[in-house]
Scaffold this motif. Structure first.
Motif, PDB file in Angstrom:
ATOM      1  N   HIS A   1      -0.740  -4.380 -26.189  1.00 25.79           N
ATOM      2  CA  HIS A   1      -2.088  -5.005 -26.294  1.00 25.79           C
ATOM      3  C   HIS A   1      -1.669  -6.187 -26.974  1.00 25.79           C
ATOM      4  CE1 HIS A   1      -3.980  -0.948 -25.646  1.00 25.79           C
ATOM      5  NE2 HIS A   1      -2.792  -0.703 -26.414  1.00 25.79           N
ATOM      6  N   VAL A   2      -2.667  -7.390 -26.420  1.00 28.55           N
ATOM      7  CA  VAL A   2      -2.304  -8.689 -26.935  1.00 28.55           C
ATOM      8  C   VAL A   2      -3.539  -9.155 -27.248  1.00 28.55           C
ATOM      9  CG1 VAL A   2      -1.479 -11.086 -26.658  1.00 28.55           C
ATOM     10  CG2 VAL A   2      -0.277  -9.080 -25.480  1.00 28.55           C
ATOM     11  N   ASP A   3      -3.992  -9.768 -28.533  1.00 25.03           N
ATOM     12  CA  ASP A   3      -5.129 -10.334 -28.828  1.00 25.03           C
ATOM     13  C   ASP A   3      -5.102 -11.499 -29.580  1.00 25.03           C
ATOM     14  OD1 ASP A   3      -4.326 -10.128 -31.547  1.00 25.03           O
ATOM     15  OD2 ASP A   3      -5.472  -8.330 -32.090  1.00 25.03           O
ATOM     16  N   GLY A   4      -6.053 -12.395 -29.717  1.00 24.46           N
ATOM     17  CA  GLY A   4      -6.108 -13.774 -30.385  1.00 24.46           C
ATOM     18  C   GLY A   4      -6.047 -14.954 -29.594  1.00 24.46           C
ATOM     19  N   PHE A   5      -6.544 -14.805 -28.080  1.00 23.50           N
ATOM     20  CA  PHE A   5      -6.490 -15.783 -27.463  1.00 23.50           C
ATOM     21  C   PHE A   5      -7.454 -16.735 -27.548  1.00 23.50           C
ATOM     22  CE2 PHE A   5      -4.785 -12.595 -24.594  1.00 23.50           C
ATOM     23  CZ  PHE A   5      -3.647 -13.095 -23.804  1.00 23.50           C
ATOM     24  N   ARG A   6      -7.211 -18.050 -27.771  1.00 19.06           N
ATOM     25  CA  ARG A   6      -8.210 -19.179 -28.337  1.00 19.06           C
ATOM     26  C   ARG A   6      -9.136 -19.762 -27.083  1.00 19.06           C
ATOM     27  NH1 ARG A   6      -4.407 -24.165 -29.870  1.00 19.06           N
ATOM     28  NH2 ARG A   6      -3.561 -24.633 -27.662  1.00 19.06           N
ATOM     29  N   ASN A   7      -8.760 -19.453 -25.914  1.00 18.76           N
ATOM     30  CA  ASN A   7      -9.684 -19.784 -24.594  1.00 18.76           C
ATOM     31  C   ASN A   7      -9.285 -18.919 -23.518  1.00 18.76           C
ATOM     32  OD1 ASN A   7      -7.217 -21.089 -23.278  1.00 18.76           O
ATOM     33  ND2 ASN A   7      -7.451 -22.821 -24.841  1.00 18.76           N
ATOM     34  N   GLN A   8      -9.903 -19.203 -22.416  1.00 13.79           N
ATOM     35  CA  GLN A   8      -9.875 -18.464 -21.106  1.00 13.79           C
ATOM     36  C   GLN A   8      -8.895 -19.214 -20.130  1.00 13.79           C
ATOM     37  OE1 GLN A   8     -11.196 -15.187 -20.859  1.00 13.79           O
ATOM     38  NE2 GLN A   8     -11.319 -15.844 -23.241  1.00 13.79           N
ATOM     39  N   LYS A   9      -8.137 -20.320 -20.448  1.00 18.24           N
ATOM     40  CA  LYS A   9      -7.274 -21.027 -19.605  1.00 18.24           C
ATOM     41  C   LYS A   9      -5.759 -20.352 -19.266  1.00 18.24           C
ATOM     42  CE  LYS A   9      -8.806 -25.542 -21.270  1.00 18.24           C
ATOM     43  NZ  LYS A   9      -8.149 -26.476 -21.862  1.00 18.24           N
ATOM     44  N   GLY A  10      -5.598 -20.368 -18.012  1.00 13.48           N
ATOM     45  CA  GLY A  10      -3.886 -20.035 -18.010  1.00 13.48           C
ATOM     46  C   GLY A  10      -3.862 -18.385 -17.714  1.00 13.48           C
TER      47      GLY A  10
ATOM     48  N   LEU B   1       3.351 -15.235 -24.288  1.00 14.07           N
ATOM     49  CA  LEU B   1       2.936 -16.467 -24.195  1.00 14.07           C
ATOM     50  C   LEU B   1       1.670 -16.612 -23.489  1.00 14.07           C
ATOM     51  CD1 LEU B   1       3.590 -19.717 -24.409  1.00 14.07           C
ATOM     52  CD2 LEU B   1       4.781 -19.487 -22.126  1.00 14.07           C
ATOM     53  N   HIS B   2       0.811 -17.378 -24.246  1.00 16.71           N
ATOM     54  CA  HIS B   2      -0.562 -17.790 -23.359  1.00 16.71           C
ATOM     55  C   HIS B   2      -0.332 -18.990 -22.963  1.00 16.71           C
ATOM     56  CE1 HIS B   2      -4.892 -19.312 -24.004  1.00 16.71           C
ATOM     57  NE2 HIS B   2      -4.418 -19.021 -22.478  1.00 16.71           N
ATOM     58  N   ASP B   3       0.095 -18.955 -21.688  1.00 17.84           N
ATOM     59  CA  ASP B   3       0.408 -19.977 -21.080  1.00 17.84           C
ATOM     60  C   ASP B   3      -0.611 -20.915 -20.303  1.00 17.84           C
ATOM     61  OD1 ASP B   3       1.965 -21.888 -19.394  1.00 17.84           O
ATOM     62  OD2 ASP B   3       2.781 -20.504 -17.946  1.00 17.84           O
ATOM     63  N   GLU B   4      -1.328 -21.563 -21.465  1.00 15.21           N
ATOM     64  CA  GLU B   4      -2.629 -22.309 -20.893  1.00 15.21           C
ATOM     65  C   GLU B   4      -2.571 -23.135 -19.619  1.00 15.21           C
ATOM     66  OE1 GLU B   4      -4.940 -23.220 -24.460  1.00 15.21           O
ATOM     67  OE2 GLU B   4      -3.016 -23.259 -25.406  1.00 15.21           O
ATOM     68  N   ASN B   5      -1.394 -23.697 -19.418  1.00  8.94           N
ATOM     69  CA  ASN B   5      -1.297 -24.611 -18.380  1.00  8.94           C
ATOM     70  C   ASN B   5      -0.562 -24.245 -16.931  1.00  8.94           C
ATOM     71  OD1 ASN B   5       1.140 -24.804 -18.871  1.00  8.94           O
ATOM     72  ND2 ASN B   5       1.095 -27.057 -19.512  1.00  8.94           N
ATOM     73  N   GLY B   6      -0.112 -22.895 -17.060  1.00  4.30           N
ATOM     74  CA  GLY B   6       0.402 -21.960 -15.928  1.00  4.30           C
ATOM     75  C   GLY B   6       1.743 -22.481 -15.634  1.00  4.30           C
ATOM     76  N   ASN B   7       2.470 -23.332 -16.444  1.00  2.00           N
ATOM     77  CA  ASN B   7       3.932 -23.830 -16.088  1.00  2.00           C
ATOM     78  C   ASN B   7       4.950 -22.965 -16.198  1.00  2.00           C
ATOM     79  OD1 ASN B   7       3.983 -24.254 -18.628  1.00  2.00           O
ATOM     80  ND2 ASN B   7       4.475 -26.398 -18.569  1.00  2.00           N
TER      81      ASN B   7
END
Length: 153
Positions: free
Chosen positions: A38-47, A96-102
């Motif tokens: 379970h992962v929480d705390g995403f700051r946005n919906q990107k990536g 990792l919240h990989d916001e830019n998908g790299n």
């Protein structure tokens, strides 16, 4: 008409092999266990959410080519649940919240992470990532659950 019935010949060696084969217990395939992260705390919906499992300190925590398992996972809202089938054992986990998908951790010019990250056991993170042992959990069957909170610097 010739006799075409099979002729069975046994030797002492054949009987020995047959006895040995019957006395060895069958090899059972190891069953997989379910690991729920379970992962929480995403700051946005990107990536997407990158999840890596390591079975040794080699490559820990950013060399995904050395990870036992690595891959992107979708999420929605500020939480995600990833379910994996793995063998019982000890695994260090990083997300990792990989916001830019790299598929890598982006950093600023000072080396500070620009994207969210986290580790199993939610250790305090200062200037360096936790060691392998600190971010490891034991996975047991039938199911093991863990929660990781994302950190943004």
């Amino acid at each position: 008409m010739p006799n075409i019935a099979p002729v069975w010949k046994t030797s002492g060696l054949a009987v020995w092999y047959a006895t040995l084969a019957l006395s060895v217990p069958p090899i059972r395939a190891q069953s997989t266990c379910t690991l729920v992260i379970h992962v929480d705390g995403f700051r946005n919906q990107k990536g997407h959410l990158g999840v890596s499992l390591f079975t040794s300190p080699d490559g820990w925590p950013e060399k995904n080519d050395k990870a036992f398992l690595h891959g992107p996972h979708p999420f929605s809202g500020d939480k995600a649940t990833v379910t994996l089938d793995v063998l019982a054992g000890r695994y260090a986990i990083t997300v990792l919240h990989d916001e830019n998908g790299n598929h890598k951790m982006d950093r600023n010019f000072l080396g500070i992470p620009k994207e969210g990250f986290g580790f199993a056991n939610n250790p305090k993170v200062f200037l360096t990532p936790p060691d392998f042992k600190t971010a490891s959990i034991d996975v047991a069957c039938p199911q093991t659950e863990t929660s990781i909170h994302l950190i943004y610097k």
